[in-house]
Motif scaffolding. Structure first.
Motif, PDB file in Angstrom:
ATOM      1  N   ASN A   1       0.813  -1.218   0.000  1.00  0.00           N
ATOM      2  CA  ASN A   1       0.000   0.000   0.000  1.00  0.00           C
ATOM      3  C   ASN A   1       0.849   1.272   0.000  1.00  0.00           C
ATOM      4  OD1 ASN A   1      -2.225  -1.672   0.083  1.00  0.00           O
ATOM      5  ND2 ASN A   1      -2.450  -1.490   2.297  1.00  0.00           N
ATOM      6  N   ASN A   2       2.034   1.212  -0.576  1.00  0.00           N
ATOM      7  CA  ASN A   2       2.946   2.352  -0.701  1.00  0.00           C
ATOM      8  C   ASN A   2       3.379   2.959   0.627  1.00  0.00           C
ATOM      9  OD1 ASN A   2       3.132   2.177  -3.469  1.00  0.00           O
ATOM     10  ND2 ASN A   2       1.314   3.439  -3.778  1.00  0.00           N
ATOM     11  N   GLY A   3       3.287   2.208   1.718  1.00  0.00           N
ATOM     12  CA  GLY A   3       3.819   2.656   3.003  1.00  0.00           C
ATOM     13  C   GLY A   3       5.309   2.305   3.084  1.00  0.00           C
ATOM     14  N   TRP A   4       6.037   2.987   3.937  1.00  0.00           N
ATOM     15  CA  TRP A   4       7.475   2.748   4.089  1.00  0.00           C
ATOM     16  C   TRP A   4       7.788   2.478   5.548  1.00  0.00           C
ATOM     17  CZ3 TRP A   4      10.604   2.480  -0.154  1.00  0.00           C
ATOM     18  CH2 TRP A   4      10.075   2.968  -1.351  1.00  0.00           C
ATOM     19  N   ARG A   5       8.718   1.539   5.786  1.00  0.00           N
ATOM     20  CA  ARG A   5       9.113   1.156   7.139  1.00  0.00           C
ATOM     21  C   ARG A   5      10.626   1.318   7.256  1.00  0.00           C
ATOM     22  NH1 ARG A   5      10.966  -4.242   8.140  1.00  0.00           N
ATOM     23  NH2 ARG A   5      10.142  -4.989   6.177  1.00  0.00           N
ATOM     24  N   VAL A   6      11.090   1.929   8.334  1.00  0.00           N
ATOM     25  CA  VAL A   6      12.523   2.159   8.565  1.00  0.00           C
ATOM     26  C   VAL A   6      13.203   0.834   8.906  1.00  0.00           C
ATOM     27  CG1 VAL A   6      14.218   3.307  10.039  1.00  0.00           C
ATOM     28  CG2 VAL A   6      12.151   4.525   9.330  1.00  0.00           C
ATOM     29  N   VAL A   7      14.284   0.522   8.169  1.00  0.00           N
ATOM     30  CA  VAL A   7      15.048  -0.713   8.435  1.00  0.00           C
ATOM     31  C   VAL A   7      16.454  -0.414   8.936  1.00  0.00           C
ATOM     32  CG1 VAL A   7      13.735  -2.121   6.808  1.00  0.00           C
ATOM     33  CG2 VAL A   7      15.787  -0.941   6.026  1.00  0.00           C
ATOM     34  N   ALA A   8      16.931   0.827   8.749  1.00  0.00           N
ATOM     35  CA  ALA A   8      18.261   1.206   9.243  1.00  0.00           C
ATOM     36  C   ALA A   8      18.316   2.722   9.409  1.00  0.00           C
ATOM     37  CB  ALA A   8      19.348   0.736   8.285  1.00  0.00           C
ATOM     38  N   THR A   9      19.163   3.176  10.332  1.00  0.00           N
ATOM     39  CA  THR A   9      19.386   4.606  10.560  1.00  0.00           C
ATOM     40  C   THR A   9      20.891   4.856  10.600  1.00  0.00           C
ATOM     41  OG1 THR A   9      19.508   4.462  12.970  1.00  0.00           O
ATOM     42  CG2 THR A   9      17.300   4.690  12.003  1.00  0.00           C
ATOM     43  N   ASP A  10      21.273   6.083  10.930  1.00  0.00           N
ATOM     44  CA  ASP A  10      22.696   6.375  11.054  1.00  0.00           C
ATOM     45  C   ASP A  10      23.324   5.705  12.276  1.00  0.00           C
ATOM     46  OD1 ASP A  10      21.556   8.041  12.959  1.00  0.00           O
ATOM     47  OD2 ASP A  10      21.974   9.866  11.841  1.00  0.00           O
ATOM     48  N   ALA A  11      22.525   5.041  13.090  1.00  0.00           N
ATOM     49  CA  ALA A  11      23.048   4.303  14.235  1.00  0.00           C
ATOM     50  C   ALA A  11      23.493   2.887  13.853  1.00  0.00           C
ATOM     51  CB  ALA A  11      21.992   4.211  15.338  1.00  0.00           C
ATOM     52  N   ASN A  12      23.180   2.446  12.645  1.00  0.00           N
ATOM     53  CA  ASN A  12      23.551   1.101  12.191  1.00  0.00           C
ATOM     54  C   ASN A  12      24.958   1.103  11.592  1.00  0.00           C
ATOM     55  OD1 ASN A  12      20.390   1.233  11.868  1.00  0.00           O
ATOM     56  ND2 ASN A  12      20.939  -0.900  12.147  1.00  0.00           N
ATOM     57  N   TRP A  13      25.693   0.028  11.826  1.00  0.00           N
ATOM     58  CA  TRP A  13      27.056  -0.113  11.303  1.00  0.00           C
ATOM     59  C   TRP A  13      27.083  -0.140   9.782  1.00  0.00           C
ATOM     60  CZ3 TRP A  13      31.011   0.839  14.269  1.00  0.00           C
ATOM     61  CH2 TRP A  13      30.920   0.612  15.627  1.00  0.00           C
ATOM     62  N   GLU A  14      26.002  -0.575   9.164  1.00  0.00           N
ATOM     63  CA  GLU A  14      25.972  -0.729   7.709  1.00  0.00           C
ATOM     64  C   GLU A  14      25.806   0.598   6.974  1.00  0.00           C
ATOM     65  OE1 GLU A  14      23.546  -2.305   9.660  1.00  0.00           O
ATOM     66  OE2 GLU A  14      24.647  -4.166   9.925  1.00  0.00           O
ATOM     67  N   THR A  15      25.475   1.679   7.690  1.00  0.00           N
ATOM     68  CA  THR A  15      25.267   2.969   7.040  1.00  0.00           C
ATOM     69  C   THR A  15      26.457   3.887   7.281  1.00  0.00           C
ATOM     70  OG1 THR A  15      24.123   3.897   8.964  1.00  0.00           O
ATOM     71  CG2 THR A  15      22.762   2.844   7.270  1.00  0.00           C
ATOM     72  N   LYS A  16      26.675   4.774   6.314  1.00  0.00           N
ATOM     73  CA  LYS A  16      27.726   5.787   6.453  1.00  0.00           C
ATOM     74  C   LYS A  16      27.164   7.130   5.998  1.00  0.00           C
ATOM     75  CE  LYS A  16      31.951   3.096   6.061  1.00  0.00           C
ATOM     76  NZ  LYS A  16      31.420   1.816   6.300  1.00  0.00           N
ATOM     77  N   PHE A  17      27.542   8.193   6.715  1.00  0.00           N
ATOM     78  CA  PHE A  17      27.126   9.561   6.440  1.00  0.00           C
ATOM     79  C   PHE A  17      28.399  10.376   6.274  1.00  0.00           C
ATOM     80  CE2 PHE A  17      26.198  13.843   7.961  1.00  0.00           C
ATOM     81  CZ  PHE A  17      25.001  14.153   7.350  1.00  0.00           C
ATOM     82  N   HIS A  18      28.638  10.892   5.071  1.00  0.00           N
ATOM     83  CA  HIS A  18      29.868  11.633   4.798  1.00  0.00           C
ATOM     84  C   HIS A  18      29.507  13.013   4.267  1.00  0.00           C
ATOM     85  CE1 HIS A  18      33.858  11.953   2.410  1.00  0.00           C
ATOM     86  NE2 HIS A  18      33.967  12.533   3.590  1.00  0.00           N
ATOM     87  N   TRP A  19      29.749  14.042   5.084  1.00  0.00           N
ATOM     88  CA  TRP A  19      29.464  15.420   4.703  1.00  0.00           C
ATOM     89  C   TRP A  19      30.684  16.024   4.024  1.00  0.00           C
ATOM     90  CZ3 TRP A  19      31.760  19.991   6.609  1.00  0.00           C
ATOM     91  CH2 TRP A  19      31.151  21.173   6.177  1.00  0.00           C
ATOM     92  N   ILE A  20      30.483  16.751   2.930  1.00  0.00           N
ATOM     93  CA  ILE A  20      31.578  17.371   2.178  1.00  0.00           C
ATOM     94  C   ILE A  20      31.200  18.820   1.891  1.00  0.00           C
ATOM     95  CG2 ILE A  20      32.885  17.341   0.010  1.00  0.00           C
ATOM     96  CD1 ILE A  20      32.057  14.291  -0.103  1.00  0.00           C
ATOM     97  N   ARG A  21      32.086  19.754   2.257  1.00  0.00           N
ATOM     98  CA  ARG A  21      31.874  21.163   1.930  1.00  0.00           C
ATOM     99  C   ARG A  21      32.358  21.357   0.494  1.00  0.00           C
ATOM    100  NH1 ARG A  21      28.703  25.080   3.646  1.00  0.00           N
ATOM    101  NH2 ARG A  21      29.549  25.480   5.707  1.00  0.00           N
ATOM    102  N   ARG A  22      31.436  21.638  -0.409  1.00  0.00           N
ATOM    103  CA  ARG A  22      31.785  21.825  -1.821  1.00  0.00           C
ATOM    104  C   ARG A  22      32.497  23.149  -2.048  1.00  0.00           C
ATOM    105  NH1 ARG A  22      26.259  21.471  -4.252  1.00  0.00           N
ATOM    106  NH2 ARG A  22      27.290  22.230  -6.106  1.00  0.00           N
ATOM    107  N   SER A  23      32.061  24.210  -1.360  1.00  0.00           N
ATOM    108  CA  SER A  23      32.703  25.523  -1.490  1.00  0.00           C
ATOM    109  C   SER A  23      32.547  26.287  -0.181  1.00  0.00           C
ATOM    110  CB  SER A  23      32.070  26.326  -2.630  1.00  0.00           C
ATOM    111  OG  SER A  23      32.545  27.663  -2.610  1.00  0.00           O
ATOM    112  N   SER A  24      33.668  26.670   0.422  1.00  0.00           N
ATOM    113  CA  SER A  24      33.623  27.469   1.652  1.00  0.00           C
ATOM    114  C   SER A  24      33.143  28.880   1.364  1.00  0.00           C
ATOM    115  CB  SER A  24      35.010  27.516   2.292  1.00  0.00           C
ATOM    116  OG  SER A  24      35.397  26.236   2.711  1.00  0.00           O
ATOM    117  N   ILE A  25      33.488  29.401   0.204  1.00  0.00           N
ATOM    118  CA  ILE A  25      33.096  30.770  -0.149  1.00  0.00           C
ATOM    119  C   ILE A  25      31.589  30.856  -0.384  1.00  0.00           C
ATOM    120  CG2 ILE A  25      33.331  32.581  -1.904  1.00  0.00           C
ATOM    121  CD1 ILE A  25      36.259  31.552  -2.224  1.00  0.00           C
ATOM    122  N   LEU A  26      31.044  29.897  -1.141  1.00  0.00           N
ATOM    123  CA  LEU A  26      29.608  29.899  -1.437  1.00  0.00           C
ATOM    124  C   LEU A  26      28.773  29.232  -0.350  1.00  0.00           C
ATOM    125  CD1 LEU A  26      29.760  29.005  -5.239  1.00  0.00           C
ATOM    126  CD2 LEU A  26      29.512  31.273  -4.204  1.00  0.00           C
ATOM    127  N   GLY A  27      29.408  28.453   0.515  1.00  0.00           N
ATOM    128  CA  GLY A  27      28.682  27.761   1.582  1.00  0.00           C
ATOM    129  C   GLY A  27      27.891  26.562   1.098  1.00  0.00           C
TER     130      GLY A  27
END
Length: 166
Positions: A88-114
């Motif tokens: 029925n097009n519902g979604w259920r969470v199976v992993a978050t950033d607390a799981n070992w299998e996930t990675k979150f990598h933030w990258i600043r593309r430009s410090s001048i433009l933010g």
């Protein structure tokens, strides 16, 4: 040897109070001045979509236009979730950033433009149920005059196949 201890009915002092938030802590990091999404983008837009079919054991990833992660510390929430489609097009969470299998990598593309981006990846663990999945990213961006606003991004859906990669 015989030792004799005498105890009195006393209660030790409770000690100092535990801080309830990060607002009282000293930070040696420079503050976030501002963020911009970049020309032609909005926060949460997907810059790179995940592969359409992923096998168990492989890594799937998506890249989102983002603000700086320090704009909104997610103490009680997540920066990312992996969701499985449930009838029925519902979604259920199976992993978050607390799981070992996930990675979150933030990258600043430009410090001048933010401008920034976030690369989110999920190594599909063995035992994962085949089906349709997607990646969602949650964040906050900061206007130059100081207001901080939330945003959300959702990737295209992808299939997880039962066939295991060699």
């Amino acid at each position: 040897m015989n030792y004799t201890f005498q105890f009195q009915n006393t209660t030790p002092s409770p000690g100092p109070e535990v801080p309830e938030s990060f607002s009282d802590l000293i930070s040696l990091l420079p503050p976030v001045i501002f963020d911009t999404a970049g020309i032609g983008y909005d926060y949460g837009d997907v810059m790179e979509q995940p592969k359409s079919i992923v096998k168990i054991g492989e890594t799937v990833s998506a890249t989102f236009v983002s603000g700086h992660p320090r704009n909104g510390i997610h103490q009680e929430g997540s920066y990312l979730v992996i969701e499985k489609q449930d009838g029925n097009n519902g979604w259920r969470v199976v992993a978050t950033d607390a799981n070992w299998e996930t990675k979150f990598h933030w990258i600043r593309r430009s410090s001048i433009l933010g401008t920034s981006k976030v690369e989110i990846s999920w190594t599909v663990p063995f035992g994962t149920e085949p089906g349709v999945y997607r990646i969602r990213h949650f964040g906050h961006h900061k206007y130059i005059y100081g207001t901080i606003e939330p945003y959300e991004g959702v990737s295209a859906s992808f299939k997880v196949s039962f066939i295991v990669s060699p």
